[in-house]
Structures are given as structure tokens and as C-alpha cells.
Motif scaffolding. Structure first.
Motif, PDB file in Angstrom:
ATOM      1  N   ALA A 109       0.831  -1.203   0.000  1.00 33.08           N
ATOM      2  CA  ALA A 109       0.000   0.000   0.000  1.00 33.08           C
ATOM      3  C   ALA A 109       0.867   1.255   0.000  1.00 33.08           C
ATOM      4  O   ALA A 109       0.571   2.230  -0.716  1.00 33.08           O
ATOM      5  N   GLU A 110       1.934   1.251   0.775  1.00 34.53           N
ATOM      6  CA  GLU A 110       2.806   2.426   0.821  1.00 34.53           C
ATOM      7  C   GLU A 110       3.475   2.670  -0.526  1.00 34.53           C
ATOM      8  O   GLU A 110       3.556   3.815  -0.996  1.00 34.53           O
ATOM      9  N   LEU A 111       3.966   1.616  -1.165  1.00 31.27           N
ATOM     10  CA  LEU A 111       4.582   1.820  -2.463  1.00 31.27           C
ATOM     11  C   LEU A 111       3.544   2.258  -3.488  1.00 31.27           C
ATOM     12  O   LEU A 111       3.819   3.088  -4.349  1.00 31.27           O
ATOM     13  N   GLY A 112       2.316   1.715  -3.383  1.00 30.86           N
ATOM     14  CA  GLY A 112       1.254   2.142  -4.289  1.00 30.86           C
ATOM     15  C   GLY A 112       0.950   3.620  -4.159  1.00 30.86           C
ATOM     16  O   GLY A 112       0.752   4.324  -5.160  1.00 30.86           O
ATOM     17  N   LEU A 167      -4.518   0.280   2.048  1.00 29.83           N
ATOM     18  CA  LEU A 167      -4.440   1.445   1.173  1.00 29.83           C
ATOM     19  C   LEU A 167      -5.445   2.508   1.590  1.00 29.83           C
ATOM     20  O   LEU A 167      -5.119   3.705   1.644  1.00 29.83           O
ATOM     21  N   ASN A 168      -6.651   2.091   1.927  1.00 25.55           N
ATOM     22  CA  ASN A 168      -7.669   3.053   2.354  1.00 25.55           C
ATOM     23  C   ASN A 168      -7.250   3.796   3.620  1.00 25.55           C
ATOM     24  O   ASN A 168      -7.508   4.991   3.768  1.00 25.55           O
ATOM     25  N   ARG A 169      -6.581   3.080   4.532  1.00 21.12           N
ATOM     26  CA  ARG A 169      -6.104   3.749   5.752  1.00 21.12           C
ATOM     27  C   ARG A 169      -5.079   4.826   5.405  1.00 21.12           C
ATOM     28  O   ARG A 169      -5.093   5.921   5.978  1.00 21.12           O
ATOM     29  N   LEU A 170      -4.178   4.530   4.474  1.00 21.10           N
ATOM     30  CA  LEU A 170      -3.176   5.521   4.084  1.00 21.10           C
ATOM     31  C   LEU A 170      -3.809   6.730   3.407  1.00 21.10           C
ATOM     32  O   LEU A 170      -3.353   7.863   3.570  1.00 21.10           O
ATOM     33  N   LEU A 171      -4.860   6.476   2.646  1.00 22.68           N
ATOM     34  CA  LEU A 171      -5.511   7.553   1.901  1.00 22.68           C
ATOM     35  C   LEU A 171      -6.387   8.445   2.777  1.00 22.68           C
ATOM     36  O   LEU A 171      -6.802   9.519   2.343  1.00 22.68           O
ATOM     37  N   SER A 172      -6.665   8.017   3.999  1.00 20.76           N
ATOM     38  CA  SER A 172      -7.617   8.745   4.835  1.00 20.76           C
ATOM     39  C   SER A 172      -7.187  10.182   5.106  1.00 20.76           C
ATOM     40  O   SER A 172      -8.023  11.069   5.284  1.00 20.76           O
ATOM     41  N   PHE A 179      -5.896  12.234   3.046  1.00 20.60           N
ATOM     42  CA  PHE A 179      -5.938  13.067   1.852  1.00 20.60           C
ATOM     43  C   PHE A 179      -7.324  13.653   1.566  1.00 20.60           C
ATOM     44  O   PHE A 179      -7.513  14.334   0.562  1.00 20.60           O
ATOM     45  N   ARG A 180      -8.275  13.373   2.425  1.00 24.34           N
ATOM     46  CA  ARG A 180      -9.640  13.918   2.295  1.00 24.34           C
ATOM     47  C   ARG A 180     -10.219  13.630   0.907  1.00 24.34           C
ATOM     48  O   ARG A 180     -10.924  14.447   0.323  1.00 24.34           O
ATOM     49  N   ALA A 181      -9.911  12.468   0.394  1.00 25.08           N
ATOM     50  CA  ALA A 181     -10.381  12.087  -0.938  1.00 25.08           C
ATOM     51  C   ALA A 181     -11.724  11.371  -0.834  1.00 25.08           C
ATOM     52  O   ALA A 181     -12.096  10.845   0.213  1.00 25.08           O
ATOM     53  N   LYS A 182     -12.446  11.354  -1.928  1.00 30.78           N
ATOM     54  CA  LYS A 182     -13.659  10.565  -2.046  1.00 30.78           C
ATOM     55  C   LYS A 182     -13.241   9.186  -2.551  1.00 30.78           C
ATOM     56  O   LYS A 182     -12.743   9.053  -3.674  1.00 30.78           O
ATOM     57  N   VAL A 183     -13.414   8.163  -1.729  1.00 25.11           N
ATOM     58  CA  VAL A 183     -12.954   6.822  -2.085  1.00 25.11           C
ATOM     59  C   VAL A 183     -14.144   5.928  -2.395  1.00 25.11           C
ATOM     60  O   VAL A 183     -15.047   5.758  -1.557  1.00 25.11           O
ATOM     61  N   ARG A 184     -14.144   5.364  -3.594  1.00 22.42           N
ATOM     62  CA  ARG A 184     -15.177   4.415  -4.011  1.00 22.42           C
ATOM     63  C   ARG A 184     -14.521   3.058  -4.251  1.00 22.42           C
ATOM     64  O   ARG A 184     -13.386   2.987  -4.728  1.00 22.42           O
ATOM     65  N   VAL A 185     -15.254   2.005  -3.959  1.00 24.31           N
ATOM     66  CA  VAL A 185     -14.678   0.661  -4.053  1.00 24.31           C
ATOM     67  C   VAL A 185     -15.598  -0.269  -4.824  1.00 24.31           C
ATOM     68  O   VAL A 185     -16.823  -0.268  -4.613  1.00 24.31           O
ATOM     69  N   TYR A 186     -14.978  -1.060  -5.688  1.00 26.08           N
ATOM     70  CA  TYR A 186     -15.690  -2.147  -6.363  1.00 26.08           C
ATOM     71  C   TYR A 186     -15.084  -3.471  -5.902  1.00 26.08           C
ATOM     72  O   TYR A 186     -13.891  -3.725  -6.089  1.00 26.08           O
ATOM     73  N   ASP A 187     -15.902  -4.289  -5.244  1.00 27.57           N
ATOM     74  CA  ASP A 187     -15.484  -5.633  -4.846  1.00 27.57           C
ATOM     75  C   ASP A 187     -16.727  -6.511  -4.794  1.00 27.57           C
ATOM     76  O   ASP A 187     -17.495  -6.459  -3.832  1.00 27.57           O
ATOM     77  N   GLY A 231     -15.762   3.224   5.644  1.00 27.63           N
ATOM     78  CA  GLY A 231     -15.824   4.615   5.222  1.00 27.63           C
ATOM     79  C   GLY A 231     -15.662   4.836   3.739  1.00 27.63           C
ATOM     80  O   GLY A 231     -15.343   5.951   3.307  1.00 27.63           O
ATOM     81  N   VAL A 232     -15.887   3.797   2.935  1.00 31.60           N
ATOM     82  CA  VAL A 232     -15.795   3.937   1.481  1.00 31.60           C
ATOM     83  C   VAL A 232     -17.170   3.694   0.874  1.00 31.60           C
ATOM     84  O   VAL A 232     -18.046   3.086   1.486  1.00 31.60           O
ATOM     85  N   GLU A 233     -17.344   4.166  -0.349  1.00 27.94           N
ATOM     86  CA  GLU A 233     -18.631   4.023  -1.026  1.00 27.94           C
ATOM     87  C   GLU A 233     -18.618   2.799  -1.935  1.00 27.94           C
ATOM     88  O   GLU A 233     -17.785   2.716  -2.847  1.00 27.94           O
ATOM     89  N   PRO A 234     -19.499   1.834  -1.710  1.00 31.53           N
ATOM     90  CA  PRO A 234     -19.569   0.678  -2.611  1.00 31.53           C
ATOM     91  C   PRO A 234     -20.232   1.060  -3.925  1.00 31.53           C
ATOM     92  O   PRO A 234     -21.315   1.652  -3.941  1.00 31.53           O
TER      93      PRO A 234
END
Length: 343
Positions: free
Chosen positions: A113-116, A169-174, A176-184, A196-199
Motif C-alpha cells: 500500500a505504501e509503495l502504491g 491502502l484506504n487507511r493511508l488515503l484517509s 488526503f480527504r479524498a472521495k474513495v469508491r470501491v468495487y469488490d 468509510g468507502v462508497e460501494p
């Protein structure tokens, strides 16, 4: 006959080694508490009958036949330190006998996640190109060097897959105040909402993201599913970061999307590893590279050994393993990731 009354462990962690995944202190503890029989992955069936019958644990992901498992009457758990659940053993037999199969892949989540995130930042701010230009006396100062730059902060981010790596990765992005959407498709929406992500569906992730992170495992259902049509849905200038396995991507289509200037990309994984010296992606502008090194930190490898020892202790006491991730009856046969052959 086994040399002692200590529980017997068959060690075949290829391509890892015991010295790689255990600290000296942890390895000493392992050897003091268990009898270790070291062998090659393809040689387990040739072990003496008494060793097979006494083996309580396997450390590795060796090919196993039903006939070999029938001889391993004391087997309680297979500790997969290769981390890919390979289709090389009769999982239905293991489940029927109550034998656990656990993988230690979670140790790679934070390093990858950090390298990503580093790759995403490098794409967003043109860090690599700016450095190369500077070395050649072609640098652009101030705003001139930021014509195509963008921020991750406040951006829209899509994550494809939300296992251990997606969560890290989501924890690292927290921050950055970004809008995070996830497909799984393997997770219910409530699990994603709890993090805390939008499916959302795949189309929404692709078309509404400034950055798309791919952290999904390769399965029988998703091989090559990120194709030319998928890349065409992405925003022009968006960044595509591939961190899990190249098998989920049509790599030629990804290269073309970058070549045409539609998106930028970065990857830690490739269809062939090592990549041929003359592979055209090596010289493709707008495409950043990492040689499948994102998770390969000694710290991560040593955590594997700690996880194995903790789960062995639990099982020895009649409890289920809790540190490694257990293979699931419904999904294990769908896994299609290629095994690694180097650390």
C-alpha cells in the motif's frame, strides 16, 4: 521413526526459506518446540511413512494428492507462506477433514500500500520525469514544471478489490480527504460502508476516478477483465496503479491506453517476470515501473514467521488459527494467481 515426541513440521516454504521468514530467535523457538523435516515441494510423498503419519503442520504450499493426504493422519494445518492459494491440492478433502489452510499474505498489505501511494504521488506530480529532466539539464522551474500536475488531496479515488491490501491502502488515503469508491463483488456493501468507502459498480470506479488502484486477486472470474473498454471509460489523464497481479489486466490494452495519452499508469507486477529486456513497456512514456518489490521487505517476511508460530500455538491448544487468513471453501478453488518464484 520421528526423533522425538515433539510435534512434527514438514518444512517446504519454497521460494522462501526458514531463515527468511523467521528471526533467529523465532527459528530457535520453532526448532526447540517442534521437530522439523525439511524437504522439496515435490518430495513430500516420498517421505518415510512414519514422518507423514506424524506430521502436524506443513509450512509451504506444496502440491499434495489425496493419496498423500490420506497418509498424513495427524495433519492439522498448512501454512501457506508463498501467499497465493494455488490449485495444487484437493481442498475439498482438507475441508472435510477439518485441516486448516492459512495464508500469511497479510504481511504484505502495508508495504505494498505504501509503495502504491508513492507511485500515485509520483504520477500526480511528475516526480520521476522532473528528476530525469534535472539530471539532463532540462528541468522546468516553478509552475512550468507543473503543467500536468494534480493533487491526491480532495481527489476522487477508485479501489478495485478490498481485501487486506485494499483496507491498508484506504487507511493511508484517509489523510488526503479524498472521495474513495470501491468495487469488490465478493463483499457486501455494509462491509465497505463500515470502512468509510462508497460501494459502487466497476463502471463508476473507472469513470469517476482521478486515481484507480487495482488490488484484486486473480480469480477464475476476472482474468483480463480490465481491458480496452475499461480503460476507455477512465477520465483522460487519470492514473491507473496496478499492485496485485497482472492477470486481471489486458496488459497490451493498458499499454495502448498509456501510449495514446489517455491515461497514465504505474505497476509493480507484470505478465512475465522477469520482464524481457526488449519489452516495449520499458520505454513507454507515462508508465512507471517497480520490479515486483512492493512487499518484499525483510520486516514483512519476518512477520510471516511470527504469524506461523502464533497460529501453531493456538492449534496446539485446541483453538483455531487467527493470525493467518483461512482459505474459504466457497472461494479457494477460484484463485488463479501465478506462484512467485523469487522473494
Amino acid at each position: 521413526m520421528p526423533e522425538s515426541n515433539k510435534p512434527l513440521v514438514v518444512s517446504t516454504p519454497d521460494p522462501r526459506t526458514l531463515d527468511l521468514i523467521f528471526t533467529p530467535e523465532a527459528l530457535q523457538h520453532l526448532r526447540e518446540r517442534y521437530e522439523i523435516v525439511e524437504t522439496e515441494p515435490d518430495s513430500i510423498a516420498a517421505l518415510p511413512e512414519d514422518q507423514l503419519e506424524a506430521a502436524r503442520y506443513i509450512v509451504g504450499q506444496p502440491p499434495l494428492s489425496k493419496e498423500t493426504l490420506d497418509r498424513m493422519k495427524s495433519l492439522r494445518c498448512i501454512f501457506n507462506v508463498e501467499t497465493n492459494l494455488l490449485n495444487n491440492m484437493p481442498y475439498e478433502v482438507l475441508f472435510e477433514r477439518g485441516i486448516h489452510v492459512v495464508t500469511t499474505g497479510a504481511v504484505f498489505a502495508e508495504p505494498v500500500a505504501e509503495l502504491g501511494l508513492a507511485l500515485a504521488l509520483a504520477l500526480a506530480r511528475g516526480i520521476i520525469d522532473a528528476d530525469l529532466d534535472f539530471r539532463h539539464g532540462m528541468e522546468q522551474w516553478g509552475g512550468e514544471g507543473n503543467k500536468n500536475a494534480r493533487l491526491i488531496s480532495g481527489s476522487e479515488i477508485g479501489i478495485i478489490g478490498f481485501g487486506d491490501l485494499g483496507k491498508a491502502l484506504n487507511r493511508l488515503l484517509s489523510g488526503f480527504r479524498a472521495k474513495v469508491r470501491v468495487y469488490d463483488p465478493w463483499l457486501p456493501p455494509s462491509v465497505l460502508l463500515e470502512h468509510g468507502v462508497e460501494p459502487v459498480d466497476l463502471h463508476t470506479v473507472l469513470s469517476n476516478s482521478d486515481f484507480v488502484f487495482v488490488v484484486a486477486s486473480v480469480t477464475s472470474e476476472n482474468q483480463g477483465f480490465l481491458d480496452a473498454e475499461a480503460f476507455a471509460k477512465m477520465r483522460k489523464g487519470a492514473a491507473f496503479i496496478l499492485l496485485s497481479r497482472a492477470g486481471v489486466v489486458d496488459f497490451e490494452a493498458l499499454m495502448k491506453a498509456v501510449h495514446d495519452g489517455h491515461i497514465r499508469a504505474a505497476t509493480d507486477v507484470y505478465p512475465e517476470e522477469p520482464l524481457p529486456r526488449d519489452h516495449p513497456v520499458r520505454k513507454l512514456h507515462g508508465f512507471l515501473h517497480s520490479a515486483h518489490r512492493a512487499g518484499a521487505l525483510d520486516l514483512a517476511f519476518k512477520k510471516m514467521g511470527d504469524m506461523v508460530l502464533e497460529d501453531m500455538d493456538l492449534i496446539d491448544r485446541g483453538l483455531p488459527p487467527m493470525r493467518g487468513k483461512r482459505a474459504e471453501r466457497e472461494t479457494v478453488s477460484r484463485m488463479r494467481s501465478k506462484p512467485v518464484d523469487r522473494n
